[in-house]
Design a protein around this motif. Sequence first.
Motif, PDB file in Angstrom:
ATOM      1  N   SER A   1      15.803 -21.771  12.018  1.00 45.76           N
ATOM      2  CA  SER A   1      16.699 -20.630  12.413  1.00 45.76           C
ATOM      3  C   SER A   1      15.833 -19.382  12.559  1.00 45.76           C
TER       4      SER A   1
ATOM      5  N   TYR B   1      15.575 -15.259  13.403  1.00 48.25           N
ATOM      6  CA  TYR B   1      16.282 -14.120  14.002  1.00 48.25           C
ATOM      7  C   TYR B   1      15.937 -13.195  15.120  1.00 48.25           C
TER       8      TYR B   1
ATOM      9  N   GLU C   1       7.706 -17.546  16.573  1.00 50.55           N
ATOM     10  CA  GLU C   1       9.839 -17.108  15.782  1.00 50.55           C
ATOM     11  C   GLU C   1       9.173 -15.681  14.596  1.00 50.55           C
TER      12      GLU C   1
ATOM     13  N   LYS D   1      17.157 -23.552  17.586  1.00 51.70           N
ATOM     14  CA  LYS D   1      18.760 -23.541  16.188  1.00 51.70           C
ATOM     15  C   LYS D   1      18.752 -22.056  16.695  1.00 51.70           C
TER      16      LYS D   1
ATOM     17  N   ASN E   1      20.167 -18.458  15.946  1.00 48.99           N
ATOM     18  CA  ASN E   1      21.452 -18.017  14.839  1.00 48.99           C
ATOM     19  C   ASN E   1      22.537 -16.713  14.592  1.00 48.99           C
TER      20      ASN E   1
ATOM     21  N   GLU F   1      24.315 -16.182  13.155  1.00 42.52           N
ATOM     22  CA  GLU F   1      25.218 -15.184  11.508  1.00 42.52           C
ATOM     23  C   GLU F   1      24.439 -14.165  12.144  1.00 42.52           C
ATOM     24  N   GLU F   2      23.218 -14.241  12.728  1.00 40.28           N
ATOM     25  CA  GLU F   2      22.777 -12.622  13.178  1.00 40.28           C
ATOM     26  C   GLU F   2      22.899 -12.176  14.481  1.00 40.28           C
TER      27      GLU F   2
ATOM     28  N   GLY G   1      25.406 -24.365  17.217  1.00 45.94           N
ATOM     29  CA  GLY G   1      23.577 -23.726  17.331  1.00 45.94           C
ATOM     30  C   GLY G   1      22.569 -23.867  17.438  1.00 45.94           C
TER      31      GLY G   1
END
Length: 211
Positions: A8, A10, A26, A43, A45, A47-48, A97
């Motif tokens: 995953s 950013y 990536e 995938k 992200n 959370e980000e 995700g």
Amino acid sequence: MKKILLISAYLISISCYGQEKLECHEKINKQLFTESRDTVMEKFNIEEFNKHQKNGSWTFKKNNEKYFLTKLQDEYWVEISTKHNPFILKCNYYSNGNIKLKGLIFHGNAFTKGVVVDYDKEGNIIKQTDYDAPYKSFPWEKVKLWLENRKVDLLDPFTRVWRENENNRPIWYLSWDTKEQDKYGNKIIQDVELDGEKGKVLKETTHTFEE
């Protein structure tokens, strides 16, 4: 086809070469790693995204690229556009995700180019649809040249390109701003239908657009 496992990320970005092929990147721990063409991160992200989103969306720019990320019901959507490319990379992700589908679309939600890959919730490929297949005799590359020979700006918001294949009769539908106006000051838009097998002009008309 063996599934490519990726970490995953950013950020993701694209750079397009030649026939709008993708080279995806990536950014992990501030290091840039290049994957093979026609690969996108597998995938999302979450959370980000949650750190930066406002009202369910996150938009930002990086270099010549614009990113639009949003959550719609139980999916995440990502759109990546580049400054000098008329195509937008679109990716949908499941609520966990994992990638759901990815593909290239001409700006303005026009035609879908190339192969669109669909995945199940576990990240396995379940379907691959080649949207270019009916247009192999007169593909996008020839349409692009046809438009460029007529000095059409592919990036102009008024330039539209879409296509249909009804009863095994592929047709390209093109329209663009002629940069001329009628006596009322309305834009004159050129409309053209091209045969999807030989590139022959089937129909040519104009209409006006009032801003």
